[in-house]
Motif scaffolding. Structure first.
Motif, PDB file in Angstrom:
ATOM      1  N   HIS A 260      64.787   0.452  16.521  1.00 30.47           N
ATOM      2  CA  HIS A 260      64.264   1.360  15.521  1.00 30.47           C
ATOM      3  C   HIS A 260      64.992   2.601  15.657  1.00 30.47           C
ATOM      4  O   HIS A 260      65.100   3.306  16.577  1.00 30.47           O
TER       5      HIS A 260
ATOM      6  N   TYR B  32      65.588   6.654  14.559  1.00 31.63           N
ATOM      7  CA  TYR B  32      64.896   7.760  13.817  1.00 31.63           C
ATOM      8  C   TYR B  32      65.516   8.477  13.086  1.00 31.63           C
ATOM      9  O   TYR B  32      65.247   9.277  12.008  1.00 31.63           O
TER      10      TYR B  32
ATOM     11  N   ASP C  89      65.257  12.079  11.274  1.00 33.37           N
ATOM     12  CA  ASP C  89      64.199  12.471  12.179  1.00 33.37           C
ATOM     13  C   ASP C  89      64.601  12.818  13.585  1.00 33.37           C
ATOM     14  O   ASP C  89      63.775  13.256  14.086  1.00 33.37           O
TER      15      ASP C  89
ATOM     16  N   PHE D  34      63.994  15.993  15.804  1.00 36.77           N
ATOM     17  CA  PHE D  34      62.751  16.353  16.190  1.00 36.77           C
ATOM     18  C   PHE D  34      62.331  15.868  17.731  1.00 36.77           C
ATOM     19  O   PHE D  34      61.870  16.394  18.776  1.00 36.77           O
ATOM     20  N   PHE D  35      62.847  14.465  17.721  1.00 34.38           N
ATOM     21  CA  PHE D  35      62.272  13.527  19.099  1.00 34.38           C
ATOM     22  C   PHE D  35      63.312  14.073  20.281  1.00 34.38           C
ATOM     23  O   PHE D  35      62.721  14.189  21.412  1.00 34.38           O
TER      24      PHE D  35
ATOM     25  N   PHE E 198      46.694   1.000  21.665  1.00 35.10           N
ATOM     26  CA  PHE E 198      46.152   2.347  22.393  1.00 35.10           C
ATOM     27  C   PHE E 198      44.658   2.234  23.002  1.00 35.10           C
ATOM     28  O   PHE E 198      44.119   3.109  23.350  1.00 35.10           O
TER      29      PHE E 198
ATOM     30  N   LEU F 196      49.958  16.277  13.423  1.00 34.54           N
ATOM     31  CA  LEU F 196      49.074  15.228  14.209  1.00 34.54           C
ATOM     32  C   LEU F 196      49.363  15.157  15.497  1.00 34.54           C
ATOM     33  O   LEU F 196      50.666  14.680  15.880  1.00 34.54           O
ATOM     34  N   SER F 197      48.336  15.175  16.463  1.00 38.16           N
ATOM     35  CA  SER F 197      48.663  15.258  17.817  1.00 38.16           C
ATOM     36  C   SER F 197      47.412  14.809  18.384  1.00 38.16           C
ATOM     37  O   SER F 197      46.280  14.678  17.893  1.00 38.16           O
ATOM     38  N   ARG F 198      47.502  14.506  19.935  1.00 36.19           N
ATOM     39  CA  ARG F 198      46.556  14.443  20.569  1.00 36.19           C
ATOM     40  C   ARG F 198      45.987  15.597  21.318  1.00 36.19           C
ATOM     41  O   ARG F 198      46.882  16.442  21.605  1.00 36.19           O
TER      42      ARG F 198
ATOM     43  N   SER G   3      58.894   9.623  22.016  1.00 39.79           N
ATOM     44  CA  SER G   3      57.860   9.053  21.014  1.00 39.79           C
ATOM     45  C   SER G   3      57.290  10.432  20.593  1.00 39.79           C
ATOM     46  O   SER G   3      57.334  11.279  21.362  1.00 39.79           O
ATOM     47  N   VAL G   4      56.617  10.357  19.663  1.00 40.93           N
ATOM     48  CA  VAL G   4      55.818  11.725  18.991  1.00 40.93           C
ATOM     49  C   VAL G   4      54.605  12.057  19.964  1.00 40.93           C
ATOM     50  O   VAL G   4      54.465  13.231  20.246  1.00 40.93           O
TER      51      VAL G   4
END
Ligand SMILES: [Zn+2]
Lengths: 171, 453
Positions: free
Chosen positions: A33, A35, A38, A41-42, A100, A121-123, A149-150
């Protein structure tokens, strides 16, 4: 229908006496994969930076970066986001996708940042369902060993000066 | 849509939706629904069908690429034109519109529209993972990719905008006000859940008919706060078909066809975070003033749904849907999205969805739900039981809504359900609504009775 298990397979018998055989059929893939546009950002997350992007033409500021502006189609530039924001919306997930499920329950939050047009969006860690609300102040934390990972970034409640004083008084 | 030819539905068929159908694979499920539809119009023979449009959502679930080709093959429709349609949760609704296009354009006279999904092929939580892959896999999925979680985020903001700021504006403590508002919303969502489960008691095709009460619905296991199990649809195996025909031939096959009067489709960003904060695209009876301080759609409303409705209403010449429609079958994957959708479709203004339920508008007049309703049944929504009680085999779902709406408008519910309890008297016009991926695409179609003689 009646289910009969037989050496890893299941057989369902039909009304007409016929049998339907159901077998296990494993399938595993490791994707390669990229990115791609993007990536920055990572890589930023690994350095403790949270990056959004801003349109070079209309200056719309994205809290979740994208390479090109959805409004005018122009390229965006990278932009560092503040590490504190407020909860725009939230939930606690008691179930989840298989990947998850072992992490449940967990909180999801959309975080909005001052002066930025779209949220992220996050935890939200270290917070119980009964303590979370829209408008709550939160701050970013970064995973010590990045997984690229995000989820290398997550949020925790941040002290709210007024509220803190109030809660200390109560104690 | 200038000069489009009139397109009619002449027949339909559905398999019973179930958690699993180990005795039927996807080909046989579609075949059974197809045979049922063909038997309902004996003068139509397979050779009259020019082409097909076949829908299923996920190759992950089938683990069989070109599964639509295998359906075409199994039904014996080769070598005629066919293609697969996929559009997330709106796959079925989109497939009906794809079939409509073949006839409206003049390319076809009779088109088969068929859809299916076999979700039982993986365990429930694996299935949730497959569905969550319909969200951005860089930014959204890895955070905890879970559709119920996404819809919970959206309804939490909806509650904040439309209950906290209105009914509970006078509660000073922010956290308390939000808690009270969410509790109120949960009670109203439970009313929707009771409605759909109760309606489904009279639908023999439904997967989860239930004698539900407000109390039992509120007690359901929490999945993602504030959405609990009774307010969420389940995964299913199932298939559904519709047969569409042009005006030239429709009345050859039945004197009781149903006209597809208007079609509409809208889209929005895949990531919730990207949803704009602009103005509401207004329906004719709304004013800019109604929404002065509202950032739209944000994450609380579905701009794709509003866009689809605007196009379909214009096409069908509808100016007052609440008055001109007899019933609606909409995509209630969650009780929350049913309420949000009332507003997108203009059954009430944005923000009035909760009142709309409490007043009783979307309930059936002749059904006992265990609570009093003032304006019961002015426009029944999901008389079939919707996705919450019928199940949601994604590629079949939108077509299932089409079949149930077709039977309503034919006045043939008794024939197909074995009971006329769910038949809406003198139903003249119905609306079907199919919704995908956190609101990233929505179709709306308006259907009208066209009985002759
Ligand atoms: Zn721009």
């Amino acid at each position: 229908m009646k289910e009969i298990k037989r050496s890893g397979a299941a057989i369902f018998s039909s009304k007409d006496g016929g049998e339907n055989l159901v077998i296990a059929y494993p399938y595993k893939i490791d994707y390669i994969h990229s990115y791609a546009e993007d990536s920055e950002f990572f890589l930023g997350l690994a350095k403790g930076k949270l990056l959004g992007s801003a349109c070079k033409k209309c200056n719309l500021k994205y809290g979740t970066p994208r390479g090109h502006c959805m409004r005018c189609g122009e390229e965006t530039r990278w932009m560092e986001l503040p590490l504190e924001g407020r909860v725009h919306s939230w939930t606690t997930c008691y179930f989840g996708s298989e990947e998850f499920l072992k992490e449940t329950p967990f909180n999801l939050v959309l975080v909005e940042f001052q002066g930025v047009n779209t949220p992220f969006l996050s935890r939200l860690a270290n917070a119980k369902t009964q303590d979370i609300y829209i408008g709550m102040k939160v701050k970013a934390q970064f995973r010590k060993n990045p997984k690229y990972s995000v989820s290398d970034v997550y949020f925790v409640p941040a002290p709210e000066p007024g509220r803190l004083a109030h809660e200390q008084r109560r104690r | 849509m200038k000069n489009d030819r009139r397109v009619y539905i002449v027949s339909g068929g559905v398999t019973k939706f179930a958690k699993a159908h180990p005795e039927m694979d996807f080909r046989l499920m579609v075949k059974k629904a197809f045979d049922y539809a063909m038997a309902d119009v004996p003068s139509l023979s397979k050779k009259d069908i020019d082409r097909s449009r076949i829908s299923y959502f996920s190759d992950h679930f089938t683990r069989q690429l070109k599964a639509a080709s295998m359906v075409q093959d199994y039904l014996g429709l080769n070598p005629k034109d066919s293609r697969r349609i996929e559009w997330g949760g709106a796959t079925g609704g989109q497939c009906i519109q794809a079939g409509w296009e073949t006839i409206a354009s003049g390319r076809s006279d009779v088109c088969l529209v068929a859809g299916f999904e076999t979700m039982s092929r993986v365990e429930t939580w694996k299935g949730n993972e497959f569905i969550a892959l319909a969200s951005d896999t860089n930014f959204d999925y890895p955070v905890g990719g879970f559709y119920t979680g996404y819809y919970a985020l959206m309804v939490q903001r909806h509650i904040y905008e439309f209950l906290r700021k209105t009914r509970f504006y006078n509660i000073k403590d922010e956290k308390t006000a939000q808690r009270v508002a969410t509790k109120e919303a949960m009670r109203i969502m439970a009313m929707v859940s009771v409605k759909n489960h109760t309606n489904a008691l009279h639908n023999p095709y439904a997967q989860y008919p239930a004698k539900a009460t407000l109390k039992s619905s509120l007690k359901g296991e929490m999945i993602a706060y504030p959405l609990n199990r009774p307010s969420i649809c389940a995964m299913s195996d199932g298939a559904a078909v519709l047969i569409l025909a042009s005006e030239d031939v429709a009345y050859k096959y039945t004197d009781n066809p149903v006209l597809i009067k208007g079609v509409g489709c809208g889209t929005d960003t895949m990531r919730l975070a990207d949803r704009p904060r602009e103005h509401v695209p207004l329906l004719p009876w709304e004013n800019e003033k109604d929404y002065e301080n509202l950032d739209y759609p944000g994450v609380h409303s579905f701009r794709a749904g509003r866009t689809a409705a605007l196009e379909a209403y214009q096409h069908a010449g509808i100016t007052n849907p609440k008055k001109e429609l007899s019933f609606i079958e909409l995509h209630d994957a969650y009780a929350s999205s049913e309420i949000q959708t009332y507003e997108d479709l203009g059954l009430c203004r944005y923000g009035e969805g909760y009142d709309f339920v409490e007043q009783g508008h979307p309930f059936l007049k002749n059904m006992d739900y265990g609570f009093e309703l003032k304006d019961k049944g002015t426009i029944p929504v999901n008389p079939s039981g919707g996705l919450i009680a019928c199940g949601h085999p994604v590629g079949a779902t939108g077509i299932m809504q089409g079949v149930f709406a077709f039977w309503q408008l034919q006045n043939s519910i008794k024939k197909h359900f074995g009971s006329e309890k769910l038949q809406i008297k003198d139903a003249k016009r119905g609306l079907i609504h199919s919704h995908a991926g956190t609101g990233s695409s929505v179709t709306v179609s308006v259907l009208e009775a066209a009985r002759r003689g």
